[in-house]
Design an enzyme around this catalytic site. Structure first.
Site, PDB file in Angstrom:
ATOM      1  N   ASP A  20       9.035  -0.652   2.816  1.00  0.00           N
ATOM      2  CA  ASP A  20       8.935  -1.261   1.494  1.00  0.00           C
ATOM      3  C   ASP A  20       8.752  -0.187   0.429  1.00  0.00           C
ATOM      4  O   ASP A  20       7.668   0.372   0.271  1.00  0.00           O
ATOM      5  CB  ASP A  20       7.758  -2.239   1.460  1.00  0.00           C
ATOM      6  CG  ASP A  20       7.646  -2.975   0.132  1.00  0.00           C
ATOM      7  OD1 ASP A  20       8.649  -2.998  -0.616  1.00  0.00           O
ATOM      8  OD2 ASP A  20       6.575  -3.526  -0.157  1.00  0.00           O
ATOM      9  N   ASP A 236      13.803  -1.927  -4.834  1.00  0.00           N
ATOM     10  CA  ASP A 236      12.740  -2.388  -3.943  1.00  0.00           C
ATOM     11  C   ASP A 236      13.343  -2.879  -2.629  1.00  0.00           C
ATOM     12  O   ASP A 236      13.954  -3.943  -2.574  1.00  0.00           O
ATOM     13  CB  ASP A 236      11.941  -3.508  -4.620  1.00  0.00           C
ATOM     14  CG  ASP A 236      10.791  -4.007  -3.769  1.00  0.00           C
ATOM     15  OD1 ASP A 236      10.494  -3.373  -2.741  1.00  0.00           O
ATOM     16  OD2 ASP A 236      10.183  -5.021  -4.134  1.00  0.00           O
TER      17      ASP A 236
END
Length: 346
Positions: A20, A236
């Site tokens: 992430d 992201d």
């Protein structure tokens, strides 16, 4: 989910963690987690981390400089030998709660052309005692999350600060099989087009400069993109949707739908914008690609990202309403690109 396997502890045990780039803390499910699933994403066997079973595992106190940094300089009620607690909240509302541990993490490091070797380093990470939302559902669960953000608390920043690696990483995705390569440290740069990251931003951000539908550019002013040191567009790896400001979203939707002027829009479940579209029934992909325009996002340094209609329009599965086929674009206000299928009759 983009996930990788790492080793933690002495002796080392394997853990599957989601990569992430939008968050900064690494954490894994801890032995105190009573409701954590034993099997997770794609049937993976999950492992609870127990700091007492690791010869190198140590608690991080609330007086530790790492704890002070992640808490902006002060920890309320901190006393000697009290553990440093964390709460990590994500954009979808899910969260992880626990305490920080220092232990050895093992990972594969690039050592040459198509070669890797085992490397390790001491890293501070979260021992998750409680999770919520998708983080706790067995069909989506992993052992934890590998926060690869920009702050000093991320694993890549910690390893770089000790001289273990350069503060660099590469994320190369395999579109065909859903895998790919996630490499920590310096790699030989391939011949790719690049766009610069915006400086002084909390996340990895780039400048979007224009949106093109077919061969027509949306009539948008520069300020709606928030270029430069204002906003930028966040990259992201932990987010499925592409989020757009409403002013861009509305103009984009209007231009896409103008290619089929006779479409009648329907709202399903109070949020999904749908429409009837028959096209050529022999191939739904060819049908929507022939009937709707590609969308090209333009970024600084002439970097282009082209999205085809079958990638932003998705058909319902096995849905027949009065003999017609339904397609829907799953565009909410300010959001695009979400896969979902429903079973219902009308």
């Amino acid at each position: 989910l983009y996930y990788a396997k790492i080793g933690i502890g002495t002796p080392s045990k394997d853990y599957y963690v989601q990569v992430d780039t939008g968050s900064d803390i690494m954490w894994v499910n801890c032995i105190q987690c009573r409701e954590c699933p034993k099997r997770g994403y794609h049937g993976l066997e999950l492992t609870l981390y127990d700091p007492k079973e690791s010869l190198t595992g140590k608690l991080v106190s609330c007086e530790h400089e790492f704890c002070l940094e992640v808490n902006d300089g002060s920890v309320s009620g901190c006393k000697a030998n009290v553990s440093c607690l964390y709460t990590e909240v994500y954009g979808d509302g899910s969260y992880s709660i626990g305490y920080f541990i220092n232990d050895v993490v093992q990972y594969d490091r690039v050592s040459g052309d198509l070669q890797t070797k085992l490397a390790n380093g001491s890293v501070i990470f979260g021992c998750g005692a409680r999770q919520s939302g998708d983080l706790g559902y067995s069909e989506d669960a992993l052992d934890g999350i590998l926060g690869f953000g920009k702050s000093n608390s991320s694993i890549v920043s910690q390893l770089a600060s000790t001289g273990k690696v350069k503060k660099m990483f590469a994320h190369c995705l395999d579109g065909a099989n859903g895998g790919g390569i996630f490499a920590i440290g310096h790699v030989v740069q391939p011949r790719v087009n690049t766009t610069p990251l915006v400086a002084n931003q909390p996340h990895y951000s780039v400048n979007m400069t224009a949106v093109e539908v077919g061969r027509d550019f949306l009539n948008l002013t520069t300020d709606v993109f928030g270029v430069g040191d204002k906003k930028g567009t966040i990259l992201d790896s932990g987010t499925t949707l592409a989020y757009l400001p409403e002013v861009i979203y509305e103009a984009l939707l209007k231009q896409i739908l103008s290619w089929q002027s006779d479409l009648k829009l329907h709202t399903l479940h109070d949020q999904y914008t749908c429409f009837e579209y028959a096209g050529r029934l022999s191939s739904s992909v060819e049908s929507v690609d022939d009937g709707f325009p590609p969308v090209t996002f333009h970024f600084e340094n002439s970097l282009l990202l082209k999205v085809y209609p079958h990638e932003y329009l998705f058909p319902f599965v096995s849905i027949h309403l009065y003999g017609t086929h339904y397609y829907h674009d799953h565009l909410f206000s300010g959001k695009v690109l979400l896969r979902q299928s429903f079973d219902f009759t009308c």
